[in-house]
Design an enzyme around this catalytic site. Structure first.
Site, PDB file in Angstrom:
ATOM      1  N   LYS A 201       6.480  -1.140  -5.372  1.00 48.07           N
ATOM      2  CA  LYS A 201       5.990  -2.251  -4.551  1.00 48.07           C
ATOM      3  C   LYS A 201       5.939  -1.857  -3.065  1.00 48.07           C
ATOM      4  O   LYS A 201       4.949  -2.102  -2.366  1.00 48.07           O
ATOM      5  CB  LYS A 201       6.902  -3.466  -4.746  1.00 48.07           C
ATOM      6  CG  LYS A 201       6.734  -4.566  -3.730  1.00 48.07           C
ATOM      7  CD  LYS A 201       5.400  -5.261  -3.860  1.00 48.07           C
ATOM      8  CE  LYS A 201       5.033  -5.976  -2.590  1.00 48.07           C
ATOM      9  NZ  LYS A 201       4.071  -7.011  -2.723  1.00 48.07           N
ATOM     10  N   CYS A 255       4.355  -8.755   5.025  1.00 53.46           N
ATOM     11  CA  CYS A 255       4.454  -7.723   3.985  1.00 53.46           C
ATOM     12  C   CYS A 255       4.187  -6.334   4.537  1.00 53.46           C
ATOM     13  O   CYS A 255       5.070  -5.503   4.622  1.00 53.46           O
ATOM     14  CB  CYS A 255       3.447  -8.037   2.880  1.00 53.46           C
ATOM     15  SG  CYS A 255       3.568  -9.735   2.329  1.00 53.46           S
TER      16      CYS A 255
END
Ligand code: SAJ
Length: 406
Positions: A201, A255
């Site tokens: 991720k 993010c």
């Protein structure tokens, strides 16, 4: 029944998606006001398709609460910021959520962490919380990492269609959670171990950060010698193995501008390209400021020129302002251009900064120099209104070829 912990940008759509596909869901958040809003039948942020999904989930019986529920599956979707000094993950929200889960969960429960976490976070911060409660992991409690991959602006579509990764200690547990996500996820779901899922991720977002940094660095090089970076990228991308991303005024959001720091913090000395990319992307608001001064000088504009920043969010057509390049730019700009500085964003309804406007036409009436920081659809649809203004377009909007570019 699934208890989704954290009803923010990821937790809420995920909870709604499960519920609308027939899974019994209780969404939990410690924010009383947020829970009250959801209970009153309203969503808490703007996102394409979210209201319809919300209504469907409500019809199917989703519940919202400030309490943790006794059930067999927990999905934790709380924020994971980074510590600005050590550059390491601040796992305190995950830690607190899992601790609370441990207070209510029955033997045999599975705790799924959806929040993005740096590799090793489950070993370092989650396992000790579970063990401190006297549970044996794998026998009493199962741990899973199922990082989300959805892009703000297209979350509802991507929740259904993106592939996913599930990391688990035990393959069977991984397969069970895969089956749960398959209730709505039509993409492929890879089952692997926890550390691989954690790293994958972070790597995905770091890949994008580095590629944007490359485009931004090219922009600076091209500016120095007056080359057209957009045309160069366009032609280079016609090569079958080249795919350069787009330059811009900086990389924001919770993010891409955060996750690469986890690798820099944990692997100093090894994460060199990653660190360089972060620095380049973080330098872009300052580069925009230099462009603003350069254009003002070229145009003979005084320090009292009425400058307006269009866009406060971190990217187009979302209402999220976290790590927004405009907010970074404002910090340095306010020192120099305070008297004439104005700001407007159609998605930001609450007052975030001084000199904020809430009406597009009024904003345009009051500025001579417009700096486009975000390419919201609104401005693309009303480019005629920019006539007669000096425009710096940091997003290279089609149809604005005559504007100044980065
Ligand atoms: N940006 C550029 N140039 C580009 C693309 C983006 O300057 O060519 C800027 C945007 O303007 C914005 C920032 O980068 O400021 C990030 O925007 P984004 O649209 O690239 O990504 P996010 O942060 O909204 O969502 C990302 C996605 N990750 C990847 O595409 C690898 C999403 O799939 C993740 O789920 C999400 O992070 C997350 O939550 O981790």
């Amino acid at each position: 029944m699934v208890n989704v912990i954290g009803l923010g940008y990821i937790g809420l759509p995920t909870a709604l998606m499960f519920a609308s596909h027939g899974v019994d869901v209780v969404g939990t958040d410690y924010d009383k006001e947020l829970v009250a809003t959801l209970k009153s039948g309203k969503t808490t942020f703007e996102e394409e398709g979210l209201d319809d999904l919300f209504n469907e989930a409500v019809e199917k019986g989703i519940q919202f609460s400030t309490e943790y529920i006794k059930t067999d599956v927990y999905i934790v979707a709380v924020p994971t910021p980074y510590d600005k000094i050590s550059k390491k993950i601040d796992a305190s929200y995950v830690f607190a959520a899992v601790k609370n889960v441990m207070e209510v969960c029955p033997i045999g429960a599975t705790v799924v962490i959806e929040s993005t976490i740096s590799p090793g976070t489950i070993d370092k911060f989650v396992r000790p919380v579970v063990e401190a409660k006297g549970f044996t992991i794998g026998r009493d409690i199962n741990l899973v990492h199922a990082p989300e991959r959805i892009i703000p602006g297209d979350m509802v579509y991507e929740l259904k269609h993106n592939s996913r990764t599930i990391g688990a200690d035990d393959k069977q547990v991984g397969e069970k959670i895969k089956a749960l996500y398959s209730s709505f996820c039509q993409g492929d779901i890879a089952v692997t171990n926890i550390r691989t899922a954690e790293m994958t991720k972070v790597v995905e977002n770091t890949f994008r950060d580095i590629n944007i940094a490359f485009a931004n660095e090219l922009t600076k090089i091209c500016r120095l010698d007056d080359m057209d970076v957009y045309e160069i990228i366009k032609i280079a991308n016609m090569h079958p193995r080249v795919n350069i991303l787009q330059p811009g005024p900086g990389v924001g959001g919770h993010c891409i501008s955060v996750d690469p720091w986890f690798l820099v913090g944990d692997y100093p000395g090894l994460a060199n390209i990653i660190l360089a990319a972060r620095k380049i992307n973080d330098s872009m608001p300052e580069f925009v400021l230099e462009r603003v001064y350069g254009i003002m000088k070229e145009k003979g504009m005084s320090d009292l020129t009425r400058v307006g920043l269009y866009g406060l969010t971190y990217k187009e057509n979302v209402d999220d302002v976290r790590e927004s390049p405009t907010l970074q730019l404002l910090e340095s700009m306010e020192r120099h251009l305070a008297p004439g500085l104005k700001v407007y964003d159609p998605f930001v309804k609450r007052e975030l900064v001084e000199k904020q406007y809430y009406d597009f036409d009024k904003f345009l009436d009051d500025v001579d120099f417009v700096v486009i920081m975000v390419s919201h659809n609104e401005i693309k649809e009303h480019m005629d209104k920019l006539k007669g203004k000096v425009v710096l377009d940091t997003k290279n909007i089609r149809g604005l070829e005559d504007a100044y570019k980065l």
